[in-house]
Design an enzyme around this catalytic site. Structure first.
Site, PDB file in Angstrom:
ATOM      1  N   HIS A 340       0.912  -1.146  -0.280  1.00 30.69           N
ATOM      2  CA  HIS A 340      -0.042  -0.024  -0.014  1.00 30.69           C
ATOM      3  C   HIS A 340       0.821   1.516   0.046  1.00 30.69           C
ATOM      4  O   HIS A 340       1.694   1.274   0.842  1.00 30.69           O
ATOM      5  CB  HIS A 340      -0.826  -0.093   1.235  1.00 30.69           C
ATOM      6  CG  HIS A 340      -1.666   1.288   1.446  1.00 30.69           C
ATOM      7  ND1 HIS A 340      -1.395   2.360   2.291  1.00 30.69           N
ATOM      8  CD2 HIS A 340      -2.755   1.868   0.942  1.00 30.69           C
ATOM      9  CE1 HIS A 340      -2.145   3.094   2.504  1.00 30.69           C
ATOM     10  NE2 HIS A 340      -2.822   3.062   1.486  1.00 30.69           N
ATOM     11  N   HIS A 384       1.663  11.469  -1.932  1.00 28.29           N
ATOM     12  CA  HIS A 384       0.319  11.144  -1.326  1.00 28.29           C
ATOM     13  C   HIS A 384      -0.449  12.422  -1.131  1.00 28.29           C
ATOM     14  O   HIS A 384       0.131  13.225  -0.613  1.00 28.29           O
ATOM     15  CB  HIS A 384       0.390  10.593   0.235  1.00 28.29           C
ATOM     16  CG  HIS A 384      -0.893   9.780   0.832  1.00 28.29           C
ATOM     17  ND1 HIS A 384      -0.844   9.682   2.211  1.00 28.29           N
ATOM     18  CD2 HIS A 384      -1.971   9.747   0.211  1.00 28.29           C
ATOM     19  CE1 HIS A 384      -1.942   9.235   2.313  1.00 28.29           C
ATOM     20  NE2 HIS A 384      -2.803   9.209   1.287  1.00 28.29           N
TER      21      HIS A 384
END
Length: 1132
Positions: A340, A384
């Site tokens: 992830h 992110h």
């Protein structure tokens, strides 16, 4: 796999030449914080690489077992870029001519080493291509030999390393004095010097000095002396040994016949029927050359060494091999090792993004990596979104993936792309993927007419793109074609709107400015901020300080809140006289300061109260009035100040002086109510919370000053856990009678007093206890806090309207807006960010002002919506044809239902959104599911993957950078099938007609350990054994785990024998998806378990008998020689 074929072809003479070259040393340029010329050489005796300055001073010793990769750079530019990213000055070679650049790429290489997720590096350039090639080949050769080395060879190297670490005279010897200083580093405490002297004499030392041979004998005696009692295990049973004497390591021997019988009967080793193979194993552990060639025997000391060795591992080596026949099923039939947010090296908010994180994951066997792609200047980047994580170029990531994807496993790699780029940069992404991957990129179906996914064998060496795909039925494709033909265009519409927006910006300065009350979701109240709307953004300042008691009215609204306070004593029998007696005795006994007080109900006036205050040896009593005003109740105390509750009143006068009856002082400490117990609703107090759970709670509240207090069961004391500068700190609170001692020099009479004090005064001079971490805050508000904090902490332009006072900014155009009564205010404006879901709520005391701000914001949003409509018409579809064409088998689908589907689709669901219906198991037989961590895991913690695996979900994506139990379970599962990253699911998951594997029973006993890691002190270890996953039933964890006793001050050779360490029986209901986990820990000062080492195995891969458990660190890296000895009995 890597480099193995070339090294295998090398002759012994060629190998010898290279090793001699490495041993002789080579002068090289090292690039770290600065460029420096050093001699680099290999010391074979201790299996280390030494970096030596010109004065023969060793700068660093690097263990060969720590080296993970030696990378030669394809271009000089890449090498230079890597060094610059690592923070080096890189001043020595950047000025070289273009002519030398091609040469430099062949003499530059980097050694990657370490025992954590993020590896350290040594970047080196040699003087010649020949030197570089010899070092590249030699280091890889030695790295592979180190991995394959037998345990006795590793012990030899380890002993050399220990001797060299204290051999100050460099005479290859060690004195008694040096040995005494070495033993603590070896993790052992010897009681008295007599034992050492006697042992020196036994090994034949002269003048209390040991050469290496005698040092080795000393080590053998040391290990044997404490663990010889283990030999009693083999006095009886079907494979009992005849041992006449067990006083010394060589006092008895075990014959070939006895050892073979032991392997067959106790260890259930079928291969041991071959006597030649048994003899080969014995020669590995025999130190006597004669015994190796004629009549092989093992001394009892050598036999014990075998029991603890990796050659006797609990792990069944057949699972380290790839089963080719098991790699022909469709992809949906496998669990696939998945990561992830692969680019991150730490938490989800502020950590660095790195291409090396991709390299590390791929080399650890990961087969599904994630790429979050965003628009940037010139070309797409990966990071992110909406956080402060750093950015890396998409192109650099693709290059790194291409280079390292198939070094560990040749089976397919899935690139899970989370797309945030516009059409132009999507086209650029597709071009980069094609240019870099070339024929390794899967760009067409292998079998167009197939009704299932291809197999890993069919897809060897291929990259598979997981991405959204344009549906053939989508009318927007036709629209795009019409745009290209020129028959229809929205460019004019878009340009018109852009011109209107530009004119509006040029003609305005600030669209709105003033003071607003902004809601804080942690403090649950409004704070005043200066605010400005400019350029479609709302800027707001730091909260403004407010004087007087009114600044905390919103916090305490309950009139009866004082009933739970320790300073409130209720109605005292005897009234004033009792209060005076209690307070006097308390103050005189504890020697308290002036201002100590208690509050009680008045014995003269109904619904009124009295406060008794200690001053200069006397007690003064004052009345606290309760007064109704305009339908509200207020508390008064000798002034015209009105307080909404008693608690607020007391809090105010702990900060401000009382000027009543000539008191002229602050309220300081208080006398606590006798037998006071913190009420359940005091949210920061936890009576049953572990250290790990406390850290998990605090990491979920992204604010420094978040705190909680937890009770420790073992000693009846407490611990304060607080978040400071992003880290979690724990402080011991000792209880001494009615006193609470924090850090030994701060004394309080209740936990409430302690918390009240440090909510006003910085703790340790650093930070106040500001945010009590309550269960409600953790459970209900974590999503709000995450988005609230990430938005607050985003970078604000230096030229913003509020300058240095600016705390945060909200992009109004990217929000939805609403206005309604909320938080006891008649009108509150709510701004919700459509991407981050950050909610900002504000109001004002003047309703007309609230409406004006609302109208300005609404007009900005409507303006942007009109512009967005034009953009949508211009850019539909949001997926470029070029990227869509690369999606063959892994089409990302938003739909989280599992009823109607194509085998080419992939559904991605959060860990807490996995449906529990039976049809998901059926779906996973044909199509793929990816499960990822919840957004609340901002600390990059992992979730338990077992429930998802049990539902057949193939890609359970975990944070590889986080060393926790669940990543260790993941590593254990994917150690199966040769570490290919693909593990075939059991038959019952693939065929509903098949039955589950039968239950099994296991009997486990922990016997001893060797070579546990030294944690900068001699450890006192205990072992916990767990069968995972636990049952879902409450209160039955003891049926799935047990602990040994603590072995004091011995990490070298602890033993756990006797009635206090009995065996444990487990029933294993699902052997296909169960794990056996060994955790070696010691207790810290809080009596919490601190991990020393661990080992986790799939249940189906363990072997019975007396077995060694090779231990790893928390990151899953091998710990040389560290092992447990256990006995395993498996029963169907």
């Amino acid at each position: 796999m890597e480099g193995g074929s070339q090294l295998n072809k090398m002759t012994e003479d060629e190998r010898g030449q290279i090793i001699r070259h490495l041993q002789s040393g080579t002068k090289m340029m090292l690039y770290q914080q600065r460029a420096e010329k050093l001699t680099v050489k290999v010391i074979m005796e201790c299996n280390q690489v030494a970096l030596i300055r010109s004065d023969d001073r060793i700068v660093r010793m690097l263990d060969m077992s720590e080296i993970k990769e030696v990378r030669q750079w394809e271009t000089f530019k890449d090498f230079k870029q890597f060094i610059e990213n690592e923070g080096s000055k890189f001043q020595r070679i950047i000025w070289q001519s273009d002519k030398d650049v091609q040469q430099d790429s062949k003499i530059c290489f980097t050694i990657f080493y370490g025992s954590e997720f993020i590896l350290k590096s040594l970047s080196i350039s040699t003087d010649s291509v020949d030197d570089a090639e010899k070092w590249l080949t030699g280091l890889e050769l030695l790295r592979q030999e180190t991995l394959a080395a037998h345990t006795p060879v590793i012990i030899q190297s380890w002993l050399r390393k220990q001797m060299y670490s204290v051999d100050q005279t460099k005479k290859n010897s060690i004195s008694l004095k040096e040995l005494k200083s070495l033993l603590p580093q070896m993790n052992i405490k010897i009681q008295g010097g007599r034992f050492l002297k006697d042992t020196f004499e036994m090994v034949g030392a002269k003048d209390y000095v040991l050469d290496f041979e005698k040092f080795h004998k000393f080590y053998n005696l040391l290990m044997f002396e404490n663990q010889k009692k283990i030999l009693e295990e083999f006095d009886k049973g079907p494979a009992a040994f005849v041992m006449r004497n067990t006083d010394k390591p060589d006092s008895s021997t075990i014959s070939l016949y006895d050892f073979q019988r032991f392997l067959l009967c106790q260890q259930k080793e079928a291969w041991a029927k071959n006597c030649n193979q048994v003899q080969e194993l014995m020669t590995i552990f025999s130190e006597d050359t004669l015994r190796k060639t004629y009549d092989p025997k093992l001394t009892i000391g050598e036999f014990l060494g075998f029991l603890f060795s990796k050659e006797n591992s609990i792990w069944d080596e057949k699972f380290s091999e790839i089963c080719p026949q098991e790699m022909n099923n469709p992809l949906s039939h496998y669990w696939i090792n998945s990561s992830h947010n692969t680019y991150l090296t730490g938490d989800q908010l502020r950590s660095e993004s790195s291409t090396e994180a991709y390299v590390r994951c791929l080399r650890l066997g990961c087969r599904c990596i994630e790429l979050d792609c965003w628009n940037d200047q010139g070309e797409p980047v990966i990071h992110h979104g909406g956080t402060m994580t750093s950015k890396i170029k998409f192109r650099d990531v693709v290059k790194a993936v291409n280079e390292h994807a198939f070094k560990t496993s040749e089976y397919p790699v899935i690139l899970s792309i989370e797309e945030h780029c516009g059409i132009p940069q999507q086209k650029m992404m597709a071009e980069i993927l094609r240019d870099v991957f070339q024929d390794k990129l899967l760009n067409e179906p292998l079998e167009p007419d197939a009704d299932q996914l291809p197999s890993p064998n069919q897809l060897k060496g291929k990259f598979i793109i997981k991405h959204k795909k344009i549906q053939e039925s989508d009318h927007t494709i036709k629209l795009e074609k019409r745009n290209k033909s020129g028959k229809i265009s929205f460019r004019k519409i878009l340009n018109t709107w852009k011109m209107q927006i530009g004119e509006a910006k040029r003609s305005s300065t600030f669209e709105k400015e003033g003071e607003l009350d902004i809601w804080d979701p942690i403090d649950k109240r409004f704070y005043k901020h200066d605010c400005v709307i400019s350029d479609n953004k709302l800027y707001y300042s730091e909260e403004k300080k407010q004087d007087g008691p009114g600044n905390i009215q919103d916090i305490y609204k309950h009139l009866e809140s004082h009933l739970s306070e320790p300073w409130f004593h209720g109605r005292l029998v005897g009234g004033r006289q009792t209060a005076e007696r209690l307070l006097r005795n308390f103050c005189e006994w504890s020697n308290t300061k002036d201002g100590t007080f208690l509050v009680r109900e008045s014995d003269m006036f109904i619904r009124n109260y009295s406060i008794s205050i200690w001053k200069m040896g006397r007690i003064q009593h004052c009345r606290i009035f309760v007064s109704p005003e305009n339908g509200h109740t207020f508390f008064l105390f000798g002034s015209k100040l009105y307080f909404p509750s008693m608690r607020v009143l007391i809090q105010y006068y702990r900060q401000n002086r009382i000027e009543v009856n000539e008191l002229n002082l602050h309220l300081t400490g208080f006398m606590p109510r006798p037998k006071f117990v913190p009420p359940p609703h005091i949210g920061w107090f936890y009576s049953n919370l572990s250290r790990g759970e406390a850290e998990d709670y605090l990491l979920r509240i992204p604010r420094d000053g978040a705190f909680l207090i937890r009770q420790r069961k073992e000693h009846g004391n407490f611990a304060l856990s607080i978040r400071v500068e992003g880290d979690i700190k724990h402080y011991l609170i000792n209880r001494d009678g009615i006193k609470y001692l924090l850090e030994e020099d701060h004394t309080f009479f209740s936990l409430e007093e302690m918390v009240s004090y440090y909510r006003e005064e910085p703790f340790n001079g650093k930070i106040k206890l500001r945010y009590p971490v309550t269960p409600e805050l953790v459970e209900c508000c974590v999503e709000d806090l995450l988005t609230y904090d990430s938005e607050q902490n985003r970078e604000v332009a230096e030229d913003n309207p509020l300058g240095d006072q600016c705390k945060g900014v909200v992009d109004i155009w990217n929000c939805n807006v609403a206005c309604k009564a909320k938080h006891a205010r008649p009108l509150v404006v709510m701004l919700l960010n459509k991407e981050s879901l950050m909610l900002l709520e504000f109001t004002s005391e003047i309703l007309e002002e609230v409406d004006e701000w609302y109208q300005v914001i609404l007009s900005i949003i409507q303006r942007e919506q009109n512009l967005e409509k034009a953009r949508i018409k211009e850019s539909k579809p949001h997926i470029s044809v070029e990227m869509s064409d690369l999606v063959i088998y892994c089409q990302s689908i938003k739909d989280n239902t599992f009823e109607k589907y194509s085998y080419k689709e992939v559904r991605s669901v959060s860990e807490n959104m996995i449906p529990k219906e039976d049809n998901i198991l059926e779906y996973n037989q044909k199509a793929l599911t990816r499960v990822y961590p919840s957004a609340s895991r901002i600390d990059s913690s992992n979730f338990d993957p077992c429930p998802s695996w049990k539902l057949g979900c193939q890609m359970v994506a975990l944070n590889f950078q986080t060393a926790d139990m669940f990543i260790q379970l993941n590593s254990a599962l994917f150690s199966l099938n040769g570490g290919t990253g693909y593990v075939l699911k059991p038959e019952w998951m693939l065929d509903p007609t098949k039955k589950k594997t039968s239950k099994q029973n296991i009997r486990i006993r922990v016997i001893a350990a060797r070579h546990l890691p030294n944690l900068e002190h001699i450890v006192s270890p205990f072992v916990q054994v767990e069968l995972w996953p636990y049952t879902n039933s409450i209160g039955q964890a003891e049926d799935y785990s047990f602990k040994t006793t603590v072995c004091k001050c011995n990490g070298m050779h602890p033993v756990w024998l006797g009635p206090n360490n009995p065996p444990k029986y487990f029933e294993v209901s699902e052997p296909d998806l169960s794990f056996l986990r060994f955790v070696v820990s010691e207790e810290d000062i809080f009596s919490d378990a601190m991990l020393i080492a661990q080992a986790t195995f799939p249940f189906r891969a363990i072997r019975s008998g007396y077995r060694s458990v090779p231990l790893k660190n928390m990151f899953g890296e091998n710990l040389d020689l560290a092992s447990l000895l256990v006995h395993i009995d498996l029963q169907s």
